[in-house]
Scaffold this motif. Structure first.
Motif, PDB file in Angstrom:
ATOM      1  N   ASN A 194       0.822  -1.216   0.000  1.00 43.87           N
ATOM      2  CA  ASN A 194       0.000   0.000   0.000  1.00 43.87           C
ATOM      3  C   ASN A 194       0.853   1.261   0.000  1.00 43.87           C
ATOM      4  OD1 ASN A 194      -2.402   1.690   0.420  1.00 43.87           O
ATOM      5  ND2 ASN A 194      -1.638   1.924   2.509  1.00 43.87           N
ATOM      6  N   LYS A 237       0.787   4.213  -2.615  1.00 41.67           N
ATOM      7  CA  LYS A 237       0.320   5.520  -2.154  1.00 41.67           C
ATOM      8  C   LYS A 237       1.370   6.601  -2.372  1.00 41.67           C
ATOM      9  CE  LYS A 237      -1.901   7.752   1.804  1.00 41.67           C
ATOM     10  NZ  LYS A 237      -2.492   7.539   3.159  1.00 41.67           N
ATOM     11  N   ASP A 289      -1.331   4.383   7.566  1.00 44.12           N
ATOM     12  CA  ASP A 289      -1.782   4.373   6.167  1.00 44.12           C
ATOM     13  C   ASP A 289      -2.587   3.113   5.856  1.00 44.12           C
ATOM     14  OD1 ASP A 289      -0.667   6.838   5.058  1.00 44.12           O
ATOM     15  OD2 ASP A 289       1.269   5.931   5.460  1.00 44.12           O
ATOM     16  N   GLN A 343      -6.088   3.333   7.427  1.00 45.85           N
ATOM     17  CA  GLN A 343      -6.904   4.253   6.622  1.00 45.85           C
ATOM     18  C   GLN A 343      -7.450   3.539   5.388  1.00 45.85           C
ATOM     19  OE1 GLN A 343      -4.944   7.934   5.480  1.00 45.85           O
ATOM     20  NE2 GLN A 343      -6.375   8.270   3.807  1.00 45.85           N
ATOM     21  N   LEU A 344      -6.601   2.727   4.742  1.00 46.00           N
ATOM     22  CA  LEU A 344      -7.037   1.977   3.563  1.00 46.00           C
ATOM     23  C   LEU A 344      -8.166   1.004   3.916  1.00 46.00           C
ATOM     24  CD1 LEU A 344      -6.629   1.161   0.567  1.00 46.00           C
ATOM     25  CD2 LEU A 344      -4.931  -0.507   1.385  1.00 46.00           C
ATOM     26  N   LYS A 361     -10.320   1.223   6.254  1.00 46.44           N
ATOM     27  CA  LYS A 361     -11.554   1.970   6.559  1.00 46.44           C
ATOM     28  C   LYS A 361     -12.220   2.485   5.284  1.00 46.44           C
ATOM     29  CE  LYS A 361     -11.648   4.489  10.363  1.00 46.44           C
ATOM     30  NZ  LYS A 361     -11.292   5.478  11.419  1.00 46.44           N
ATOM     31  N   GLU A 362     -11.444   2.602   4.218  1.00 44.14           N
ATOM     32  CA  GLU A 362     -12.019   2.989   2.932  1.00 44.14           C
ATOM     33  C   GLU A 362     -12.678   1.801   2.230  1.00 44.14           C
ATOM     34  OE1 GLU A 362      -8.681   4.573   0.873  1.00 44.14           O
ATOM     35  OE2 GLU A 362      -8.573   6.401   2.086  1.00 44.14           O
ATOM     36  N   ILE A 363     -12.255   0.596   2.580  1.00 44.41           N
ATOM     37  CA  ILE A 363     -12.765  -0.615   1.928  1.00 44.41           C
ATOM     38  C   ILE A 363     -13.987  -1.179   2.639  1.00 44.41           C
ATOM     39  CG2 ILE A 363     -12.206  -3.033   1.388  1.00 44.41           C
ATOM     40  CD1 ILE A 363      -9.292  -2.113   0.992  1.00 44.41           C
ATOM     41  N   ASP A 391     -16.975  -1.244   5.929  1.00 44.03           N
ATOM     42  CA  ASP A 391     -17.832  -0.411   6.763  1.00 44.03           C
ATOM     43  C   ASP A 391     -17.554  -0.743   8.221  1.00 44.03           C
ATOM     44  OD1 ASP A 391     -19.821   0.928   8.113  1.00 44.03           O
ATOM     45  OD2 ASP A 391     -21.414   0.396   6.709  1.00 44.03           O
ATOM     46  N   TYR A 400     -16.354  -1.492  -0.850  1.00 47.07           N
ATOM     47  CA  TYR A 400     -15.378  -1.319  -1.930  1.00 47.07           C
ATOM     48  C   TYR A 400     -15.868  -1.958  -3.224  1.00 47.07           C
ATOM     49  CZ  TYR A 400     -10.828  -1.807  -4.347  1.00 47.07           C
ATOM     50  OH  TYR A 400      -9.796  -1.760  -5.259  1.00 47.07           O
ATOM     51  N   LYS A 432     -18.974  -0.504  -4.829  1.00 47.62           N
ATOM     52  CA  LYS A 432     -18.649   0.696  -5.606  1.00 47.62           C
ATOM     53  C   LYS A 432     -17.948   0.361  -6.923  1.00 47.62           C
ATOM     54  CE  LYS A 432     -16.037   5.030  -5.240  1.00 47.62           C
ATOM     55  NZ  LYS A 432     -15.175   5.868  -4.348  1.00 47.62           N
ATOM     56  N   HIS A 478      -7.023  -3.991  -4.097  1.00 51.93           N
ATOM     57  CA  HIS A 478      -6.719  -2.789  -3.309  1.00 51.93           C
ATOM     58  C   HIS A 478      -5.216  -2.598  -3.146  1.00 51.93           C
ATOM     59  CE1 HIS A 478      -6.599  -5.980  -0.265  1.00 51.93           C
ATOM     60  NE2 HIS A 478      -5.990  -5.157   0.568  1.00 51.93           N
TER      61      HIS A 478
END
Length: 548
Positions: A95, A99, A182, A185-186, A188-190, A192, A309, A312, A372
């Motif tokens: 990641n 990033k 980091d 954070q990733l 939490k984006e993928i 719920d 994720y 979407k 991801h």
């Protein structure tokens, strides 16, 4: 000032599917680590590069990082981004490479192999997409190691790896970063997190236990499960990383994660999980329940829509390594997804992901992941399963881990699957066994023959033509496929550091009988496999080291 140090080449530095792995004492030989790091620098555009560095914290990591810093400076690398205390899980490193748009990364890990002064160390190079270096790069590295006569160093003052911040030495820069932030954070984006936390809070009887096996995922698990999801600290065990993994074997399977297995059964734990040395593998279990890795990736794929994720992005395609059971193939067929069968090695998945052809993939060796990043990801898989269980309970309260499995089997049938590992066998004998199997693959009479209740439909040495770059990978494993879809596969593993490891994979499909134990279901195929391979005759072994 750059200093050129004369050195002598070693002839045993060929990187395998996951880099160079040897005993620590081998890496400690004069110039051994230095030669390999210099070979990496000469095989990539090192001048002006930004490289991510970190690993699982095993013994010898700190020494190796100091060598990397000096040789990177000697080769005019612009910047190193190093995980705090030298720690970075393999998924977190992938990641971070992506990033930060780094040139690549040097990962210090021997994955699931034991650590400590008498055990294993490893170095692998990941390219700019965050995934393992392709064969063209590893072959170039190997070529350099065979002809190297010097390595370049700068005597950079010792860097404090325990403190986050930037240190400069002339035009060379070292940035020590928080190893965890980091990656969390990733995740939490993928996923719920609020939905998972709400489920865990509302169902205190649904108990969770995660075993980090004194490996790299401990700090990550504590941040995610305790601080983010609100579980008590007692929900994670062995979460302090140790250089020798507390004298354990950090491989998340029923044999080596025995402490977790015993606690789950003793304490009626609803959901148990473990990860390996560098954090890219996973095991999922519950009271009386074991989720086979082949089933795991199939069930994640079948339930992808419950993960934000994929809701979407959609599912672009599915893939598995050749030895992995075809359970995911059945999901792909039912849902109209493309399915790929690739050789063992995550780099093959990475090619498909970079071409936007693949979303979810897995290997039977407890590796599961998605696009991801470009590595398999143990904690990602655990969070995917928690998401699936939470959603299932929102539909039908009280749904257990076993209920999720049974529901899947009721729709798709069951692929009984097991792997027998014969570790550290005699390499010559193992080679002769594989040669025998290759003769069967070219025999004009073997296909069509009857073995017990099974008829041979195909026997070959698996070969793969990459649909993206047209590269060809040959001799990837001997397959015997029967007319009913059952399979026997033999491979020699490239992930060990001593002797040879024979891996025997057996698969049997049933639509009607899905309540047998796996070992009961496949014993006739195991007997056939041992008979046709003459494994005992060639190796002196008849009992596997590990059964998964």
């Amino acid at each position: 000032m750059i200093v050129k140090v004369s050195t002598t080449a070693y002839d045993d530095q060929k990187p395998g599917t996951s880099g160079l792995r040897k005993r620590v004492k081998v890496f400690q030989q004069k110039g051994y680590t230095e030669n390999f790091i210099q070979a990496i620098m000469e095989s990539i555009p090192a001048e002006g590069a930004t490289l991510v560095v970190g690993g699982d914290g095993r013994y010898y990591s700190k020494d190796a990082i100091n060598i990397i810093i000096k040789i990177a400076a000697g080769n005019k690398v612009s910047k190193l981004i190093i995980g705090q205390n030298g720690i970075l899980s393999t998924p977190a490193a992938s990641n971070l490479i992506r990033k930060r748009k780094a040139t690549g990364g040097i990962l210090l890990t021997a994955s699931h192999n034991p650590g400590g002064p008498k055990y294993d160390f490893g170095i692998k190079y990941n390219i700019g997409n965050g995934g393992p270096a392709p064969e063209a790069v590893t072959e170039k590295i190997f070529a350099v190691t065979k002809s190297i006569t010097e390595y370049k160093m700068v005597d950079v003052p010792e860097i404090d790896l325990s403190t986050v911040g930037i240190t400069k030495h002339n035009d060379f820069q070292v940035e020590v970063v928080d190893s965890i932030v980091d990656y969390v954070q990733l995740m939490k984006e993928i996923f719920d997190f609020s939905a998972i936390k709400a489920f865990l809070t509302a169902n205190p009887d649904f108990t969770v236990l995660f075993d980090a096996m004194h490996a790299v995922t401990g700090p990550y698990a504590k941040r995610i499960f305790v601080e983010e999801l609100g579980l008590p600290e007692s929900s994670i065990i062995n979460f302090v990383p140790k250089e020798d993994f507390n004298a354990g074997h950090p491989d998340p399977n029923l044999t080596y994660a025995h402490e977790l297995v015993e606690l789950v059964e003793k304490n009626n734990i609803s959901f148990g999980a473990a990860s390996d040395g560098d954090g890219d593998r996973n095991m999922i279990i519950g009271k009386g329940t074991f989720v086979n890795p082949s089933d795991s990736v199939a069930i994640i794929a079948a339930n992808a829509q419950v993960i934000p994720y994929f809701a979407k992005t959609g599912v672009k395609g599915l893939a598995r390594s050749m030895p992995t059971s075809s359970a995911i193939d059945l999901v792909a067929k039912a849902k109209g997804f493309k399915i790929y069968e690739v050789p063992t090695g995550w780099k093959f998945f990475g090619n498909l992901m970079d071409a936007n052809q693949l979303s979810i993939c897995g290997e039977e060796s407890f590796g599961t992941g998605s696009d991801h990043i470009r590595e398999k990801d143990g904690l990602w898989a655990v969070l995917a399963w928690l998401s699936i269980v939470a959603h299932a309970n929102s539909v039908k309260p009280g749904t257990s881990l076993q209920d999720v499995l049974n529901q899947h089997y009721s729709v798709y049938g069951r692929n009984y699957f097991s792997r027998y590992d014969f570790e550290e066998v005699d390499g010559i004998g193992a080679g002769k066994m594989m040669d025998l199997l290759r003769t069967l693959s070219t025999s004009s009479t073997f296909v069509g023959s009857q073995l017990g209740d099974y008829t041979v439909a195909l026997c070959d040495d698996f070969s793969y033509v990459d649909p993206i770059d047209s590269s060809v990978s040959k001799n990837q494993g001997l397959r015997v496929i029967f007319t009913d879809g059952s399979r026997i596969v033999f491979r020699l593993s490239g992930t060990g550091s001593q002797g040879a490891t024979i891996r025997l994979y057996v698969e049997k499909y049933s639509k009607d009988e899905t309540d047998k134990t796996t070992q009961d279901a496949i014993q006739d195929l195991i007997a056939i496999a041992l008979h046709i391979s003459r494994l005992k005759e060639f190796t002196g072994r008849e009992t596997p080291t590990v059964i998964t």
